[in-house]
Design an enzyme around this catalytic site. Structure first.
Site, PDB file in Angstrom:
ATOM      1  N   HIS A   1     -37.892   4.525 -81.051  1.00 33.65           N
ATOM      2  CA  HIS A   1     -38.321   4.534 -82.450  1.00 33.65           C
ATOM      3  C   HIS A   1     -38.745   5.925 -82.915  1.00 33.65           C
ATOM      4  O   HIS A   1     -38.098   6.494 -83.799  1.00 33.65           O
ATOM      5  CB  HIS A   1     -39.448   3.500 -82.645  1.00 33.65           C
ATOM      6  CG  HIS A   1     -39.939   3.401 -84.050  1.00 33.65           C
ATOM      7  ND1 HIS A   1     -40.737   2.398 -84.509  1.00 33.65           N
ATOM      8  CD2 HIS A   1     -39.754   4.205 -85.126  1.00 33.65           C
ATOM      9  CE1 HIS A   1     -41.013   2.550 -85.778  1.00 33.65           C
ATOM     10  NE2 HIS A   1     -40.424   3.660 -86.177  1.00 33.65           N
TER      11      HIS A   1
ATOM     12  N   GLU B   1     -46.946   1.547 -91.657  1.00 32.03           N
ATOM     13  CA  GLU B   1     -47.621   1.764 -90.375  1.00 32.03           C
ATOM     14  C   GLU B   1     -49.117   2.009 -90.574  1.00 32.03           C
ATOM     15  O   GLU B   1     -49.778   2.629 -89.740  1.00 32.03           O
ATOM     16  CB  GLU B   1     -46.982   2.940 -89.606  1.00 32.03           C
ATOM     17  CG  GLU B   1     -45.503   2.797 -89.294  1.00 32.03           C
ATOM     18  CD  GLU B   1     -45.181   1.748 -88.218  1.00 32.03           C
ATOM     19  OE1 GLU B   1     -46.123   1.102 -87.719  1.00 32.03           O
ATOM     20  OE2 GLU B   1     -43.979   1.557 -87.934  1.00 32.03           O
TER      21      GLU B   1
ATOM     22  N   HIS C   1     -46.300  10.126 -88.201  1.00 34.82           N
ATOM     23  CA  HIS C   1     -45.260   9.355 -87.507  1.00 34.82           C
ATOM     24  C   HIS C   1     -43.907   9.824 -88.029  1.00 34.82           C
ATOM     25  O   HIS C   1     -43.682   9.879 -89.239  1.00 34.82           O
ATOM     26  CB  HIS C   1     -45.425   7.856 -87.761  1.00 34.82           C
ATOM     27  CG  HIS C   1     -44.195   7.066 -87.418  1.00 34.82           C
ATOM     28  ND1 HIS C   1     -43.623   7.088 -86.161  1.00 34.82           N
ATOM     29  CD2 HIS C   1     -43.393   6.278 -88.163  1.00 34.82           C
ATOM     30  CE1 HIS C   1     -42.547   6.328 -86.160  1.00 34.82           C
ATOM     31  NE2 HIS C   1     -42.363   5.829 -87.365  1.00 34.82           N
TER      32      HIS C   1
ATOM     33  N   HIS D   1     -39.357  10.499 -86.722  1.00 40.11           N
ATOM     34  CA  HIS D   1     -38.257  10.053 -85.862  1.00 40.11           C
ATOM     35  C   HIS D   1     -37.505  11.276 -85.305  1.00 40.11           C
ATOM     36  O   HIS D   1     -36.368  11.529 -85.698  1.00 40.11           O
ATOM     37  CB  HIS D   1     -37.291   9.170 -86.670  1.00 40.11           C
ATOM     38  CG  HIS D   1     -37.899   7.944 -87.296  1.00 40.11           C
ATOM     39  ND1 HIS D   1     -37.311   7.244 -88.325  1.00 40.11           N
ATOM     40  CD2 HIS D   1     -39.057   7.286 -87.012  1.00 40.11           C
ATOM     41  CE1 HIS D   1     -38.082   6.206 -88.649  1.00 40.11           C
ATOM     42  NE2 HIS D   1     -39.145   6.217 -87.881  1.00 40.11           N
TER      43      HIS D   1
END
Ligand code: 2HA
Ligand code: ZN
Length: 266
Positions: free
Chosen positions: A208, A113, A136, A138
């Site tokens: 996501h 990413e 980032h 989840h």
């Protein structure tokens, strides 16, 4: 490595451990980048490249000569928690602002990413922000909630989450931006995230995960954690068979006024 830089890397390792413990980092899930330019000394600047120049995939004019710690692509958060320099690397952005080299410790390829993360850092620098870290991950409950289209309208989820517990409003006062489902790792995802991060400290990628920015990685983690806590309270109430009432608009307005909460960053 100097102690100030080591301190930043240790914070990354600590947060990586939390992500694993929370179940937010299955396999190689999630990624972290930290702008460490302010902590880089002459010794590190003198390090030669461990890789050929690698393309970012986009041109980011404010990143010229910047240094980032990046989680490695395919690496596990639970491993990074113990060995941050074997599961991540330090990169230097080259003068064309479109490519980078890896300089330390090992030639570990940065996160998939990277376009999203570096676009965000470019924006943060351009806007004079003090934010240095991007996360980032989840988070289970927030991702679950993103499967309901009814929650994805502008600020619908923000207001619902704020109403679950006063701390959410106090510590995530900018709320949660939304990015419709987009291919992971793509420049399209980077661009859509960038638009949202201008207005929100945490952005939810539909089906996501989340991206959060903060002054350091602990701050980015806390913002995500506070919002996911509110999502968990909502889901626990639903699983007991009732719709949670939520704090009233008046109660939320009172908190915004009494605590002088910001409505935009800076
Ligand atoms: O790094 O989570 O979105 C693995 C991911 C990509
Ligand atoms: Zn992901």
């Amino acid at each position: 490595m100097n102690s100030a830089l080591n301190n930043e890397i240790q914070k990354v390792a600590e947060v990586a451990g939390y992500l694993w413990q929370k179940g937010w980092a299955e396999r190689n899930g999630g990624n972290i980048t930290v702008n460490i330019t302010a902590f880089v000394d002459d010794e590190m600047r003198a390090l030669s490249a461990l890789s050929e120049p690698l393309q970012i995939g986009t041109t980011l004019p404010n990143l010229k000569g910047c240094y980032f710690y990046c989680k490695g692509t395919g690496k596990r958060m639970r491993d990074l928690a113990r060995w941050p320099m074997q599961n991540g690397s330090i990169i230097r952005i080259l003068d064309d602002c479109a490519s980078y080299v890896i300089i330390a410790d090992e030639p570990v390829m940065p996160t998939s990413e990277l376009p999203s993360h570096l676009s965000i850092h470019d924006y943060l620098i351009a806007s004079g922000s003090t934010y240095k870290a991007s996360l980032h991950t989840h988070p289970i409950e927030l991702v679950a909630m993103s499967h309901n289209p009814a929650f994805l309208g502008k600020d619908v989820l923000t207001r619902l989450l704020w109403s679950m517990i006063p701390e959410t409003l106090a510590f995530a006062p900018l709320g949660l931006g939304i990015v419709p489902y987009t291919l992971p790792g793509s420049v399209d995802l980077a661009n859509a995230t960038l638009e949202q991060i201008k207005d929100y400290d945490v952005v939810l990628w539909e089906k996501h995960g989340t991206v959060a920015v903060g002054t350091d990685i602990m701050d980015a983690f806390d913002q995500t954690d506070v919002l996911n806590k509110a999502a968990t309270i909502y889901l626990r109430a639903k699983s007991m068979g009732f719709n949670p009432e939520g704090m009233t608009d008046e109660a939320m307005k009172e908190i915004q006024d009494v605590f002088h909460l910001p409505t935009c960053r800076k």
